[in-house]
Design a protein around this motif. Sequence first.
Motif, short mmCIF file in Angstrom:
data_model
loop_
_atom_site.label_atom_id
_atom_site.label_comp_id
_atom_site.label_asym_id
_atom_site.label_seq_id
_atom_site.Cartn_x
_atom_site.Cartn_y
_atom_site.Cartn_z
N GLY A 23 8.40 -16.51 3.57
CA GLY A 23 8.04 -17.81 3.36
C GLY A 23 6.60 -17.99 2.93
N LEU A 24 5.64 -17.14 2.97
CA LEU A 24 4.53 -17.54 2.46
C LEU A 24 3.67 -18.15 3.70
CD1 LEU A 24 4.70 -18.70 -1.28
CD2 LEU A 24 4.34 -16.35 -0.17
N SER A 25 4.26 -18.17 4.81
CA SER A 25 3.47 -18.97 5.73
C SER A 25 2.68 -18.00 6.66
CB SER A 25 4.45 -19.64 6.92
OG SER A 25 5.29 -18.32 7.44
N VAL A 26 2.73 -16.81 6.64
CA VAL A 26 1.96 -15.90 7.13
C VAL A 26 0.23 -16.02 6.66
CG1 VAL A 26 1.17 -13.55 7.97
CG2 VAL A 26 3.26 -14.42 8.44
N ALA A 27 0.61 -16.14 5.18
CA ALA A 27 -0.85 -16.27 4.56
C ALA A 27 -1.54 -17.60 4.97
CB ALA A 27 -0.65 -16.47 2.92
N HIS A 28 -1.22 -18.60 5.70
CA HIS A 28 -1.80 -19.82 6.11
C HIS A 28 -2.24 -19.23 7.44
CE1 HIS A 28 -0.58 -22.72 3.02
NE2 HIS A 28 0.18 -21.62 2.73
N ALA A 29 -3.58 -18.74 7.62
CA ALA A 29 -3.90 -18.16 8.99
C ALA A 29 -3.94 -19.29 9.80
CB ALA A 29 -5.19 -17.58 8.92
N GLU A 143 3.45 -23.07 2.23
CA GLU A 143 3.66 -23.04 0.72
C GLU A 143 5.19 -22.65 0.51
OE1 GLU A 143 1.67 -20.82 -3.01
OE2 GLU A 143 1.22 -20.57 -1.43
N GLY A 144 5.81 -23.20 -0.38
CA GLY A 144 7.25 -22.86 -0.59
C GLY A 144 8.20 -23.86 0.00
N VAL A 145 8.01 -24.60 1.08
CA VAL A 145 8.70 -25.68 1.56
C VAL A 145 8.86 -26.76 0.59
CG1 VAL A 145 9.21 -27.13 3.52
CG2 VAL A 145 8.23 -24.67 3.92
N GLN A 146 10.05 -27.05 0.42
CA GLN A 146 10.39 -28.13 -0.70
C GLN A 146 10.93 -29.53 -0.06
OE1 GLN A 146 9.43 -27.45 -3.71
NE2 GLN A 146 9.25 -25.21 -3.18
N GLY A 147 11.18 -29.58 1.24
CA GLY A 147 11.63 -30.82 2.09
C GLY A 147 11.90 -30.60 3.32
N ILE A 148 11.91 -31.27 4.37
CA ILE A 148 11.98 -31.16 5.80
C ILE A 148 12.51 -32.31 6.55
CG2 ILE A 148 9.57 -31.98 6.15
CD1 ILE A 148 9.42 -29.27 8.11
N THR A 149 13.40 -31.82 7.45
CA THR A 149 14.00 -32.87 8.42
C THR A 149 13.91 -32.48 9.84
OG1 THR A 149 15.60 -33.41 6.64
CG2 THR A 149 16.21 -34.02 8.92
N SER A 150 13.42 -33.39 10.67
CA SER A 150 13.47 -33.09 12.00
C SER A 150 14.83 -33.03 12.67
CB SER A 150 12.31 -34.15 12.88
OG SER A 150 12.46 -33.82 14.17
N PRO A 393 -11.61 -18.50 -2.66
CA PRO A 393 -12.14 -19.74 -2.75
C PRO A 393 -11.68 -20.39 -4.07
CG PRO A 393 -13.74 -18.57 -1.82
CD PRO A 393 -12.83 -17.66 -1.90
N SER A 394 -11.73 -19.77 -5.09
CA SER A 394 -11.40 -20.06 -6.54
C SER A 394 -10.10 -19.99 -6.93
CB SER A 394 -12.17 -19.33 -7.46
OG SER A 394 -11.90 -17.85 -7.36
N ALA A 395 -9.20 -19.60 -5.93
CA ALA A 395 -7.78 -19.65 -6.19
C ALA A 395 -7.02 -19.51 -4.67
CB ALA A 395 -7.40 -18.58 -7.09
N LEU A 396 -6.97 -20.91 -4.32
CA LEU A 396 -6.11 -20.79 -2.75
C LEU A 396 -4.80 -20.43 -3.19
CD1 LEU A 396 -7.59 -24.03 -1.40
CD2 LEU A 396 -8.43 -21.72 -0.99
N THR A 397 -4.09 -20.83 -4.34
CA THR A 397 -2.85 -20.27 -4.65
C THR A 397 -2.77 -20.09 -5.91
OG1 THR A 397 -0.41 -20.75 -4.11
CG2 THR A 397 -1.91 -22.60 -4.49
N LEU A 398 -1.83 -19.11 -6.40
CA LEU A 398 -1.38 -19.21 -7.75
C LEU A 398 0.26 -19.54 -7.99
CD1 LEU A 398 -3.24 -15.71 -8.52
CD2 LEU A 398 -3.77 -18.07 -9.46
N TYR A 399 0.81 -20.47 -6.94
CA TYR A 399 1.97 -20.98 -7.10
C TYR A 399 3.02 -20.07 -7.47
CZ TYR A 399 -1.38 -24.74 -8.61
OH TYR A 399 -2.50 -25.71 -8.59
N PHE A 400 3.16 -18.93 -6.71
CA PHE A 400 4.23 -18.05 -6.84
C PHE A 400 5.60 -18.72 -6.83
CE2 PHE A 400 6.97 -14.70 -5.46
CZ PHE A 400 7.13 -13.65 -6.40
N PHE A 401 6.48 -18.69 -7.79
CA PHE A 401 7.80 -19.18 -7.52
C PHE A 401 7.80 -20.58 -7.66
CE2 PHE A 401 9.90 -15.04 -6.74
CZ PHE A 401 10.91 -15.20 -7.79
#
Length: 982
Positions: A23-29, A143-150, A393-401
Amino acid sequence: MFYAFTKAPRVLSVVLMACAAFGLSVAHAPKAHAQMGIGALLNPEGSRLFPQNIIVPRHPGKPDLRWRNFDWKFVDSASTEPKYRLYYYTEEDWTARFAMPRIDSEVNYLSSVFNYTPDIRFNYVLFSSQRDFQQANVFDISEGVQGITSTNEATMAVPYWGEAETFRHISTHEMVHQLQYQKVTGLAKDESPEVAFSIMPLWFIEGMAEYYSQHGVEDEARVYLRDIMLYPDPERNYTVPQFFDDFPLDFVHVYKMGQARINFLETRYGKGIVQTLLRVAAQTPMGSPREASPQFRDIVASEVKRKPEQIQKDWEDYLKRAYHDEADGLAQSMDDYDAVKEAGDTLDTYVVSPDGNLIAIREIDPMTGVTDISLLDMKNQGQKTEVIHDHIPSALTLYFFQRPVMALSNNFLVFIAETTQGPELEVRTIGRKAAGALTLGETRRVKLHQHGVVQGSAPAISPDEKRIALVGLNATGWQNLYVLNRSEMGKLRQLTDESYSWHNLSWGPAGILAASDRTENMRYNLFHVDPDTGATERLTHSLQDQDAPQGTSDDLLFQSWQSGSAQLHTMVHGREIRLTEAKTELLQPARRGDTLYALGFKSGRYHLYRIPKDKILNKEVLPEPGVGLKPWRPILAVIPHDEVRAYRPFKTSGIRLDQLGGFFGSGGFGEIAAQVSDLMRNYSVAGQLAVLGNFKYTNASFALSSFSGRTKWVVGLYHLVEARLDNIFQDRTVRTYLNREFGVLGATQYPLTAFSFFDAELRLAGVNRSDFSDSKLVSTWEAKKPGIELLIDPVLRLGHDRVVYERYTGPYKGYGVLLEADTSFYPSRREWNERGRLDAAYYLKLIGRTVLAFQGVGGASLGGPFRDPFMVLSDDIMRAYSFGDDRLRGNYVLAGKSELRFPIGTFLKIPELRGVLAFDYGTIFKNWGDAPGGVASSYSAGLAFNIPPLAINFLFSFPNHLGPGPTQTTPVTHFTLRYLYL
C-alpha cells in the motif's frame, strides 16, 4: 484505532495488489514525532521530548509533510433524517455544493438497502484534491488511499478531484462503511463495534461496500475475476480462494473476490441475505479473535441452511457459470500477444516515442514503494536507463497507479512529479552518443503549483515539440486543459474552464485528442480540442467508457469498454472497429508504424504487449441507440450563508479519543496513557502515567500539541525520574542515583525540507536527587548534593533522513543523521552542563533483499557532577555486554556496528524471516583517559522475524576480546521487540 476502508478507482486500484498489500505506506517513513504508550516501549528512545540516557543507534525520522493550514467550516444537513455535518474549506465552496445532493442520494439509497436509517449524526470531511486529502490530519492518509471511514466514531473523509463518477463510487463505498458502523453499533449493544466487526472477514466488509457502490459486479471487477481464474500465480498466492478464506489480504481477494462473494450470496441464497448476516454477526457474542472465521462460517451456514462444504460447492459452480464461461467466450488468450519482456511486470503505464525507438515506463519496487521512470532503448535490445525515481526532494512521488504523468517525443521526455510545494513538470532532453547509447541532457522545470494547479497529469507533446498540453486540477476541484510553450516555460495558458474531467491527452497533427466525461451519462468519450482556442468537438458517442485516443479524428485508435471489457478499437471516417478480444483487458493502445502496443492484465499484474498482426480482428461495432448529445450538468445545492459556521477546535468539533490504554506487570510496574484531539486532529491533549515498581518512581506528563500547519509545537507539564551515573566520586566505580525532574516544557519542530527538520525544546524545571546506590558513601553524597534547584534546559536537534524502508527488511537503503545538543543551566549554582550526541546510519542494498547496514553513535556529557550521562542498551549495540551491565554507563560513548541482513525464509515461504550477521565495536567510559578500559567488541549471529510493523530479534553475541571489555567465553543472548521501521 480505525480501519482504512480504501477504494482505488479503475486502473488505480491494482496498486494495492501490485504492491503486495504494501500500500505504499512503508515508504512514508517514521515521522519525527514524540511517542507515547506502546510506541515509547518498542522504541527504547521513547519520546524525543527529552534527551534520553538510554542509548541505541537511532534514525532521525522524516518530518511530517502535512504543512497546510485549512480554513475549515461546516454546514449541517437539512432537519430531516438522516443528519450529517459537512466539513469543507474556503476553496471548496463549489465542491461542497456539488457534493451535498450526492451525499443525500447515497444515504437515501443505502438506507433502503440496509433497511436502516442512520440515527447518529455523522461527519463528512470533504477535500477537493488527493493532495489536500493527504495534507490533513483528520486521518493518517498514505499514498494510494482514496477514502476512509472510522470504525470507532461516525466520521468519514473523501476527496473529490474533478471526476464525478469516481467521486460517486468512492463516496458511496465509504458511505456503506458509515452505515455498517452505525448499524453494527446499534445492534452490538454492549459490544464495541470493533469487536463486532472482528467476527466478519474483511472481504465481507469491503466486498459489501464494493457491491452496493457498484450496484452489483461491474465490468472492471469481472476482469479481475476472469484473470485470477485463468491466470493464477500460486507463488504470489494469486489464486481463487475457498469461500470462507480470509487471506490473502490484497486488493483482488479482499475487494473484488469479496464483491463476487457478496453477489453470490445475494443471487444464490436470496436478496437481503447479506444484511441478515450483518445483523446476526453484530449480535453474536465475541469469542477469541482466533474464532472469527469459524464464527462467521457457522453464521452463514445457519442462515442459508447449507453445510459449509455445500456452500463451497455452490461457490465453485457460481464462479464457473458467472466468470469462467464468460472468459471462454472471449477469443484471445493473453498468451496470444507478444510481451515486451524488457518492460517487466511491475509497471503501470508506458509511452512510446513517435519513431518507436524509445519506450518510457513507470514501474515500482513492490516491497519499498519506490517508483521510477525509465527509458527502454529499443534500438539497443531494450537497454534500460533510469531517468528518475521518487522519494527524493525533487520527486516525492511519481503517482504510481494514481494518474498518467509521462509524455515522450523523439527528443524529449516530459513528466510530472510531486514536491513539497506541489506538482512540477520536468522536460528532459534525450540524445545519443557517437556509439549510439542514450544520453539524458538538459533539464527544465515548470512549477505548476505557482499557476494554481494542485494536481497535474496526462502531458502531451505537440508534433513539432514546441508545446506541451496537460490536465491540471485547480483548488476548486475542476480539471481543465492547459498549454505551455517550451520557449516560454513560465507561462501556462488555460484552454478550458468547466467542471468536467479530462483523461489521457495525445497531440496529433490536427490538435489535442482527449477523453472526457463531458457526456450525458458521465462516461468518458473522445474529444478533439483546438490547442489555440480551446474549442471542443465530440468525436465518439457511446454509453460506455472510451479512453486513451491516438491518431487523428478521422483515424482514431482507442480503448473501449463497449464489449464489457477494455479492448482496442479504431474509428476510421465514422466506422468503429473492434481490434481485440482479450480474455482480461487491453489498455493504453499505441501504434508505431506496423506495431500495435497495449498494456495488458495477466496474473494480477500489467504487462506491455505487442499485438501480432494475425491477432488483429475486424469486428464492426454498431452505433448504440439512446446516446444523447448534451453533456450532463452538475446539480448544486444551495447553502445559505447564515447556515455556514466556522470550525473551532474542541468547541464546535467535539472530542476524538485517539488513545486509551495501559499495561501492568509484576512488581508494581505499569503505565496508563490517554490522548484526545479535535475532529481534525490539529490539536491534541495527552496524558501519561507510568509507575516503575513503586509510586515514588513515577513518570507523568500532560501536554497540549498543535499539528496545524508547517510548524508543530507542544507545551505541557511533566514529572520524570531516571537513574543517572554519579560523577561526584571520581573513580572507576559505577554508582547511580535517581534524578527527579518536574516542571513545564515547550517544544517546536520545523521541517526544513521533506527530509530534514529542526527541533527546539525548552524545559523549566525543579530538580531533586535521591537514592544514592552506595550505602557506604551516601552520607557524603547527601552532603554534597544541592537539594531542590531550578533547571533551565534548552535542547536543539537537527535531523536529515533519507532512509528507504522495505516491507520485511525495515531500513533498506539510504542514510540518516541526527545531531542533538542539550544545555543544562542551574542558576543557583551558575553551573553549565553540555551534552551532545550524534547518530548516523547508512544502508547499502546488495544482491536481492540483502542489506549491509552501518550504524554509529557518539556522545559526550560535559560539566559538573550532576551532568546527564549515558547508558548503552546492549541488545542493540556493544553486544559483548549483558543487558544492564554497570559498565554500560558513562559520560562518553563512541560505538558502531555493521550488520548483514539477508532473507532466509524464501524457500520456506516465510518472507518475514531474516538472518543477521553482525560486528560491533565501541567504548563507554566515565572520565577522560578511561576510554581504553571501556572498549568492547563482539561478533553476533541470529534471526530477525519481521512482522510489519514489528521486528523480533534473537541474537547470540560472542565477545572477541579485541578490547578489555567482557572476557567470558560463552555467548551473550539478546532478545528485542522493536518497531521494524525505526
